[in-house]
Motif scaffolding. Structure first.
Motif, PDB file in Angstrom:
ATOM      1  N   HIS A  56       0.844  -1.206   0.000  1.00 39.42           N
ATOM      2  CA  HIS A  56       0.000   0.000   0.000  1.00 39.42           C
ATOM      3  C   HIS A  56       0.874   1.249   0.000  1.00 39.42           C
ATOM      4  CE1 HIS A  56      -4.173   1.655   1.398  1.00 39.42           C
ATOM      5  NE2 HIS A  56      -3.608   2.424   0.491  1.00 39.42           N
ATOM      6  N   ALA A  57       0.815   1.996  -1.081  1.00 39.27           N
ATOM      7  CA  ALA A  57       1.576   3.241  -1.218  1.00 39.27           C
ATOM      8  C   ALA A  57       0.642   4.424  -1.020  1.00 39.27           C
ATOM      9  CB  ALA A  57       2.228   3.309  -2.599  1.00 39.27           C
ATOM     10  N   ASP A  58       0.969   5.285  -0.062  1.00 36.08           N
ATOM     11  CA  ASP A  58       0.109   6.439   0.214  1.00 36.08           C
ATOM     12  C   ASP A  58       0.950   7.565   0.797  1.00 36.08           C
ATOM     13  OD1 ASP A  58      -3.171   6.736   0.439  1.00 36.08           O
ATOM     14  OD2 ASP A  58      -2.096   8.127   1.750  1.00 36.08           O
ATOM     15  N   ILE A  59       0.520   8.791   0.563  1.00 37.61           N
ATOM     16  CA  ILE A  59       1.217   9.971   1.073  1.00 37.61           C
ATOM     17  C   ILE A  59       1.102  10.071   2.590  1.00 37.61           C
ATOM     18  CG2 ILE A  59      -0.769  11.509   0.832  1.00 37.61           C
ATOM     19  CD1 ILE A  59       2.840  12.472  -0.013  1.00 37.61           C
ATOM     20  N   ASP A  60       0.066   9.444   3.158  1.00 34.41           N
ATOM     21  CA  ASP A  60      -0.230   9.543   4.588  1.00 34.41           C
ATOM     22  C   ASP A  60      -0.112   8.158   5.221  1.00 34.41           C
ATOM     23  OD1 ASP A  60      -1.338   9.907   7.136  1.00 34.41           O
ATOM     24  OD2 ASP A  60      -2.787  11.393   6.415  1.00 34.41           O
ATOM     25  N   THR A  61       0.780   8.028   6.188  1.00 28.80           N
ATOM     26  CA  THR A  61       0.979   6.718   6.817  1.00 28.80           C
ATOM     27  C   THR A  61      -0.296   6.184   7.452  1.00 28.80           C
ATOM     28  OG1 THR A  61       2.398   5.484   8.330  1.00 28.80           O
ATOM     29  CG2 THR A  61       1.713   7.682   9.052  1.00 28.80           C
ATOM     30  N   ARG A  62      -1.219   7.069   7.828  1.00 24.08           N
ATOM     31  CA  ARG A  62      -2.469   6.620   8.429  1.00 24.08           C
ATOM     32  C   ARG A  62      -3.345   5.869   7.434  1.00 24.08           C
ATOM     33  NH1 ARG A  62      -4.309  12.362  10.749  1.00 24.08           N
ATOM     34  NH2 ARG A  62      -3.683  12.847   8.596  1.00 24.08           N
ATOM     35  N   ASN A  63      -3.168   6.146   6.151  1.00 27.53           N
ATOM     36  CA  ASN A  63      -4.020   5.529   5.134  1.00 27.53           C
ATOM     37  C   ASN A  63      -3.511   4.165   4.683  1.00 27.53           C
ATOM     38  OD1 ASN A  63      -5.557   7.823   5.256  1.00 27.53           O
ATOM     39  ND2 ASN A  63      -4.751   8.729   3.375  1.00 27.53           N
ATOM     40  N   ALA A  64      -2.207   3.947   4.750  1.00 29.81           N
ATOM     41  CA  ALA A  64      -1.648   2.659   4.348  1.00 29.81           C
ATOM     42  C   ALA A  64      -2.077   1.589   5.352  1.00 29.81           C
ATOM     43  CB  ALA A  64      -0.130   2.748   4.268  1.00 29.81           C
ATOM     44  N   GLY A  65      -2.750   0.556   4.871  1.00 31.98           N
ATOM     45  CA  GLY A  65      -3.240  -0.481   5.773  1.00 31.98           C
ATOM     46  C   GLY A  65      -4.461  -0.069   6.575  1.00 31.98           C
ATOM     47  N   TRP A  66      -5.135   0.994   6.156  1.00 30.47           N
ATOM     48  CA  TRP A  66      -6.305   1.486   6.891  1.00 30.47           C
ATOM     49  C   TRP A  66      -7.459   0.492   6.811  1.00 30.47           C
ATOM     50  CZ3 TRP A  66      -8.909   6.857   5.435  1.00 30.47           C
ATOM     51  CH2 TRP A  66      -9.972   7.116   6.304  1.00 30.47           C
ATOM     52  N   VAL A  67      -7.778   0.036   5.605  1.00 26.47           N
ATOM     53  CA  VAL A  67      -8.953  -0.805   5.387  1.00 26.47           C
ATOM     54  C   VAL A  67      -8.591  -2.286   5.416  1.00 26.47           C
ATOM     55  CG1 VAL A  67     -10.815  -1.349   3.764  1.00 26.47           C
ATOM     56  CG2 VAL A  67     -10.092   1.030   4.089  1.00 26.47           C
ATOM     57  N   TYR A  68      -7.483  -2.640   4.785  1.00 29.49           N
ATOM     58  CA  TYR A  68      -6.973  -4.006   4.819  1.00 29.49           C
ATOM     59  C   TYR A  68      -5.541  -3.972   5.358  1.00 29.49           C
ATOM     60  CZ  TYR A  68     -10.807  -5.113   1.600  1.00 29.49           C
ATOM     61  OH  TYR A  68     -12.043  -5.266   1.016  1.00 29.49           O
TER      62      TYR A  68
END
Length: 566
Positions: A312-324
């Motif tokens: 999961h690549a995302d600008i915000d660490t909170r979003n990576a692995g948020w849902v899965y």
């Protein structure tokens, strides 16, 4: 010494602001007065709602803050629409507004007062709920510094809307000499941001998973648009032989004619794209938070973290692995994350024989027999296929909310990157028209707005703005004389049917042109002539109101969870 309002305009000029979208009112008038002598073009639509959508679309399209201004009570109410879309859709945007303060009269049964004390209402509380950050400066230097910080925060990390609430007295005050601390730095220095990149260890781990995959799939989201990471996305897909599916907001991050493109995932997405994601052994999610529509409302057989490797690549660490749960998180700008993955491939020997054949099969979902039928009334699939015929790489399509956007994402096969933008952050109706006018004013592209008759009517005064500013977008109305999505859920719901409005006469009343189409055989010529016209043109397409969107488009995974969560 100069006035604060003069220095605000100079700040905007030094930050290369080209357009300001707004409506005169309150103490925002002082700002607009100063803009009369500036090269910044003021775009004044018919209300603050349309101005907010235009500013949001500018930010999304140009990847730098769209600027909105107007009187506080209206920026915080009808003008909230564009700010909410920017907040959930990650569009950079700056609102410069005011609290309608009346000096010593502000505490005496106040009129329009929005600063939040007794008798008025609290604009700051509204802005706190819909923006990334807001400021309510009270002094000249505070005002200028807050304006700079608003631009900085609008583009820092995940982009979004910010706001400055101007104090009435500070706007007209003189800026003091900058001799005493705290210093006021230049706009260029104060607004500078730094980009983030994933760690080398995480990149190496992710690259190894991709290289060893038998069935790698990339899910590209709006973060690819926000970072302009189109070359990098294609390079990673081609390097690792990965299928590319997109989220709804990620549509057109890759040309959907590309031999690795599979289409759009989700509850009303392409069945082929959904199946490809489900079959993946390694899933690279880039710039997508995986909202419920993307994930088919978490249907158990769709994405399976226990069986699939998730990167999961995302600008915000909170979003990576948020849902899965993610096996590897790549935290940083999508362009840097994808670029690093491309470079890391040199240490491996990626490749498989699965991706191109799988993507080709998935793309068959873009065309169904209904796209070619001449049955009357016109099927929405047939109408969208006719729109698809006139969309080329120099055409932008803006899509509204409702059934129309789902027909579009399925049967409009984007021929190039950045050719499709839809209302999908907060998903408000009435977005497509003002967004199209904004794109037409600020680019040299042909622009086509597609909306249902409900959404189109909400903001059809944007036609007049297009006429006034000399641009010629095409407005296609998929007209079923109803609030189609709600009516098809339950036709017993009151308020779902509309008066049959004469949109041809409406268009002509605004100084534009209008055409009505009732037969599939008559679709091509009006659409082609509307696109070629040098004035805005409304094409009222009467579609079959009984063609059930859910029955036609519901994915097998969405059906698995019972459907109708929308």
């Amino acid at each position: 010494m100069t006035k604060v309002s003069t220095e605000i305009v100079r700040t905007l000029e030094r930050l290369d602001v080209e357009y300001l979208f707004g409506y005169p009112g309150g103490r925002a008038i002082e700002l607009l007065e100063e803009l009369a002598a500036s090269d910044i073009e003021v775009v004044r639509p018919r209300d603050e709602r349309e101005a907010s959508v235009m500013a949001e679309m500018y930010g999304r399209l140009h990847r730098k803050p769209g600027v909105l201004t107007g009187q506080g009570p209206w920026i915080g109410s009808i003008g909230a629409i564009g700010q909410m879309e920017a907040r959930l859709g990650s569009s950079p945007m700056v609102a410069i507004t005011e609290a309608s303060e009346r000096g010593d009269y502000s505490t005496l049964a106040p009129y329009q007062q929005a600063r939040g004390d007794y008798g008025g209402f609290a604009l700051p509380k509204i802005l706190d709920g819909i923006t990334k950050e807001w400021w309510f400066p009270r002094t000249p230097n505070e005002t200028l510094r807050s304006t700079q910080l608003a631009f900085k925060h609008a583009t820092a990390g995940r982009p979004g809307p910010t706001a400055v609430v101007l104090d009435g007295d500070a706007v007209t005050a003189e800026v003091p000499a900058n001799d005493d601390p705290p210093a006021l730095w230049s706009p260029e220095e104060q607004t500078k941001n730094w980009e983030s990149s994933p760690t080398a260890t995480d990149v190496e781990r992710a690259a190894e998973h991709l290289a060893n995959a038998d069935r790698p799939v990339i899910v590209a989201g709006n973060g690819v648009h926000a970072a302009g990471a189109y070359d990098e996305l294609e390079a990673v897909a081609e390097t690792y032989d990965a299928v590319v599916a997109t989220s709804y907001l990620g549509k057109s991050t890759i040309a959907e004619t590309h031999d690795l493109a599979a289409g759009v995932i989700g509850s009303f997405g392409h069945e082929g794209a959904n199946q490809a994601v489900s079959e993946a052994d390694v899933l690279l999610v880039v710039g997508c938070r995986l909202n419920p529509m993307d994930t088919n409302w978490q249907a158990a057989s769709f994405i399976r973290p226990d069986e699939q490797t998730i990167l999961h690549a995302d600008i915000d660490t909170r979003n990576a692995g948020w849902v899965y749960p993610a096996d590897v998180g790549l935290i940083g700008d999508a362009k840097h994350s994808l670029s690093a993955l491309g470079e890391a491939a040199a240490a491996f020997a990626p490749g498989n024989d699965w991706a191109r054949d799988r993507a080709r099969d998935a793309r068959e979902s873009f065309r169904v027999p209904e796209c070619d039928t001449d049955d009357e009334p016109i099927l929405p699939q047939r109408a969208v296929a006719a729109i698809d015929d006139i969309v080329d790489e120099n055409t932008l399509v803006t899509a509204d909310s409702g059934n129309n956007r789902f027909w579009l994402l399925n049967y409009l096969q984007t021929p190039a990157r950045r050719t499709y933008f839809g209302s999908g952050g907060v998903g408000g109706m009435g977005w497509a028209g003002p967004a199209a006018v904004s794109a037409a004013i600020t680019t040299d592209k042909d622009v086509i707005a597609v909306a249902g008759d409900g959404g189109f009517t909400m903001t059809m005064t944007c036609i007049e703005t297009a006429v006034e500013y000399g641009v010629a977008p095409t407005f296609v109305v998929l007209n079923d004389t109803s609030l189609g999505m709600v009516r098809q859920m339950d036709d017993e719901i009151p308020g779902v049917d509309f008066h049959d409005t004469d949109f041809v006469q409406v268009a002509e009343g605004f100084g534009a042109e209008g055409m009505r189409v009732r037969s599939p055989g008559d679709l091509a010529d009006p659409l082609e002539s509307a696109k070629a016209a040098d004035v805005p043109t409304v094409v009222d397409v009467r579609i079959d109101r009984d063609e059930e969107m859910v029955d036609a488009l519901q994915s097998s995974f969405y059906e698995e969870v019972g459907g109708l969560h929308e």
